[in-house]
Design a protein around this motif. Sequence first.
Motif, PDB file in Angstrom:
ATOM      1  N   THR A 178       0.811  -1.224   0.000  1.00 24.38           N
ATOM      2  CA  THR A 178       0.000   0.000   0.000  1.00 24.38           C
ATOM      3  C   THR A 178       0.840   1.267   0.000  1.00 24.38           C
ATOM      4  OG1 THR A 178      -0.196   0.316   2.405  1.00 24.38           O
ATOM      5  CG2 THR A 178      -1.738  -1.226   1.368  1.00 24.38           C
ATOM      6  N   GLY A 179       2.143   1.130   0.259  1.00 22.01           N
ATOM      7  CA  GLY A 179       2.997   2.311   0.302  1.00 22.01           C
ATOM      8  C   GLY A 179       2.811   3.155   1.545  1.00 22.01           C
ATOM      9  N   GLU A 180       2.179   2.594   2.581  1.00 18.52           N
ATOM     10  CA  GLU A 180       1.979   3.316   3.832  1.00 18.52           C
ATOM     11  C   GLU A 180       2.596   2.533   4.980  1.00 18.52           C
ATOM     12  OE1 GLU A 180      -1.993   4.509   4.781  1.00 18.52           O
ATOM     13  OE2 GLU A 180      -2.541   4.838   2.680  1.00 18.52           O
ATOM     14  N   PRO A 181       3.231   3.212   5.939  1.00 10.78           N
ATOM     15  CA  PRO A 181       3.689   2.491   7.130  1.00 10.78           C
ATOM     16  C   PRO A 181       2.485   1.995   7.919  1.00 10.78           C
ATOM     17  CG  PRO A 181       4.000   4.864   7.394  1.00 10.78           C
ATOM     18  CD  PRO A 181       3.578   4.645   5.972  1.00 10.78           C
ATOM     19  N   PRO A 182       2.551   0.790   8.470  1.00 17.45           N
ATOM     20  CA  PRO A 182       1.395   0.189   9.143  1.00 17.45           C
ATOM     21  C   PRO A 182       1.196   0.730  10.557  1.00 17.45           C
ATOM     22  CG  PRO A 182       3.241  -1.305   9.229  1.00 17.45           C
ATOM     23  CD  PRO A 182       3.709  -0.126   8.431  1.00 17.45           C
ATOM     24  N   ILE A 183       0.933   2.027  10.645  1.00 17.49           N
ATOM     25  CA  ILE A 183       0.675   2.648  11.945  1.00 17.49           C
ATOM     26  C   ILE A 183      -0.786   2.394  12.305  1.00 17.49           C
ATOM     27  CG2 ILE A 183       0.683   4.797  13.249  1.00 17.49           C
ATOM     28  CD1 ILE A 183       2.732   5.865  11.223  1.00 17.49           C
ATOM     29  N   LYS A 184      -1.007   1.850  13.470  1.00 20.81           N
ATOM     30  CA  LYS A 184      -2.355   1.469  13.865  1.00 20.81           C
ATOM     31  C   LYS A 184      -3.298   2.668  13.810  1.00 20.81           C
ATOM     32  CE  LYS A 184      -4.765  -1.324  17.311  1.00 20.81           C
ATOM     33  NZ  LYS A 184      -4.643  -2.055  18.578  1.00 20.81           N
ATOM     34  N   ARG A 185      -4.423   2.481  13.126  1.00 18.30           N
ATOM     35  CA  ARG A 185      -5.408   3.546  13.007  1.00 18.30           C
ATOM     36  C   ARG A 185      -6.116   3.755  14.345  1.00 18.30           C
ATOM     37  NH1 ARG A 185      -6.589   3.733   7.311  1.00 18.30           N
ATOM     38  NH2 ARG A 185      -4.526   3.586   6.350  1.00 18.30           N
ATOM     39  N   GLY A 186      -6.662   4.941  14.534  1.00 19.12           N
ATOM     40  CA  GLY A 186      -7.412   5.237  15.759  1.00 19.12           C
ATOM     41  C   GLY A 186      -8.804   4.659  15.694  1.00 19.12           C
TER      42      GLY A 186
END
Length: 604
Positions: A312-320
């Motif tokens: 996805t090209g995004e770091p897997p930072i946990k969503r709120g």
Amino acid sequence: METVRFNARRTGILKIPCRPSSVATYLRKLGTMPSLHMLLLALSLVCFKLFSLEVVSRTHLGCQWCMSKDAIPYEFEYLLYLISLHLLSCISRWRVLAVTLRIFVVLAVILTSVDLIVTHEFWVRLTPSELFKFINEIGALGNYLGQLSSDFWLLAGAMLALAFVSAIVVRYLKANQFATSPFFLYGMIGCALAGCEVMEVLKVSEYHDVYLRNSLQAFFSKETSSAPYSKPFESSLQSKSPDGQVCMKGSESKSDVILLVVESLSMFDSALFSGINDWMPEFDAISREGIQFSNFYANGVTTEQGLIALLTGEPPIKRGVPGNAFLEQFSEPVQTLPRMMHDLGYESVFLTTGNLGFVGKGEWLKKIGFDYIEGHDAAFYNGMKRFQFDAAADEALYARAMLELQKKKATTTFMTLETVTTHLPNIDPATGARSPELTYRYADHQLGNFVRRLKSIRFFEHGTLIVTADHRAMVPMSSKEKALYGDWGYARIPFTILGGGLPSGQQQANFSQSDLLPSLKNWLGKGRQCLGQNQGAFLPTASHVPNCIYTNRSYGANNVFVRCSAEDFTIRLNGDDTDFVASLSKSSELINEVHRLRLGMGFQ
């Protein structure tokens, strides 16, 4: 002085004898006490953990007593909590309350047992999120237990231990513990609680904290990363403009692309990348032929997190978003690699020998746009020996990939291969032995065979092979790794590109998994290609290095770890109150980038 006598069977406390002739009788009674048996059971679990940490210290860290010694205050505190609960149950006159307190003791011991098994097998601590993951994947868990049960002696030992522990638990819960409370029990409880406070002072804080904590602390640690954003905060973020974009002209190249994601491939496995172990000589030779990235980072710490970053090209930072499964949080990203490749005229294929039902991976891969997806239940693997996650060995995956490539000769293809063999507990398919070295040597040899087959069909005349890991191996960092990379050794992984008409050599700039999508877009796309300041483009050359790289750590689930050139930051996730940890930096843009990523806006 007259000694007050209490019923040992009712209070769980025996009066210490004053006469030598009574010692034998006292010891016999002591040996039949259910409360003592429960204490010894808890103590045996603590000893097992300390022994395991010592084995890890010597095998992974190259030192003695460097983890087990530091874990003692945590475990002593755990025992003091259990003793306090038990003594409270002895004081209570109400049967319901006393039994409830004893059930809490039993549950704490069960929690510790499960945590020790999970940590021993997978090097993750048992937390509520991990527990829900295992519950939701009961099929995969059952398959794993089925593999373990194939060992007769292991199964027999487990059944015997379960029967023994069950007997202890039943006797402990049934023991009559109701009587007038002796005053010294209050003092003992006070001493136990005071001891817990002393243990807090003796605890050592360092980068292996996640493995040192006792099971209760690990399970009940607060997860601020799930704290949601308020609507007013989301609205206010819309008005904050990010730093300007970087734009360049696409190279309009054409190449079949194979993305090979090797489970848990780590820097310490390779002599070329780290000089620590020489378990991957064929991978090292492949890397010397192509482009070797010496400062490449995994954005996540699990397989699903690695796939999120790569695809996805995004770091897997946990969503709120409280409660949502990790992959589900990224089911509608701003862009995805398979969709981008599809728009460029590629057919996208995902092959693995693993179980795609695990954590909903198969459904997620469909949502992000793969044209064809295949897992462990493919007919090709029928009759083959299975290992963890019901997966056939790597050799089978590469054979399946060669057949698919032959079938798609006339199609420009983007193929993602995900291996499983090197997943913990590291069972070597060739010998059946549990050995990290033998397992990685097997995986390396099969990778070498795969590359030789690709060369035999002249794949590299029109194709590119990208080899990397989903994440660093989920084991503690060794002292050698720490000396080489510091704390960022937990995020460093190998990355190699072979073929595509690209010049060989070493790339030393900082890049991460989330840079793969923009890099392929810049190399294969046409027209004006624009990136955010924190996105990198390393294809066909390193035309833009990201300002900052965002990563996770297994020991800091509530934090995001950011590397900006030579400066590092830690950001604690907590909804609207997300902020820096122990940093003098007041860069609002670093925080705002995290907010935008967590709210599904992507890099801007």
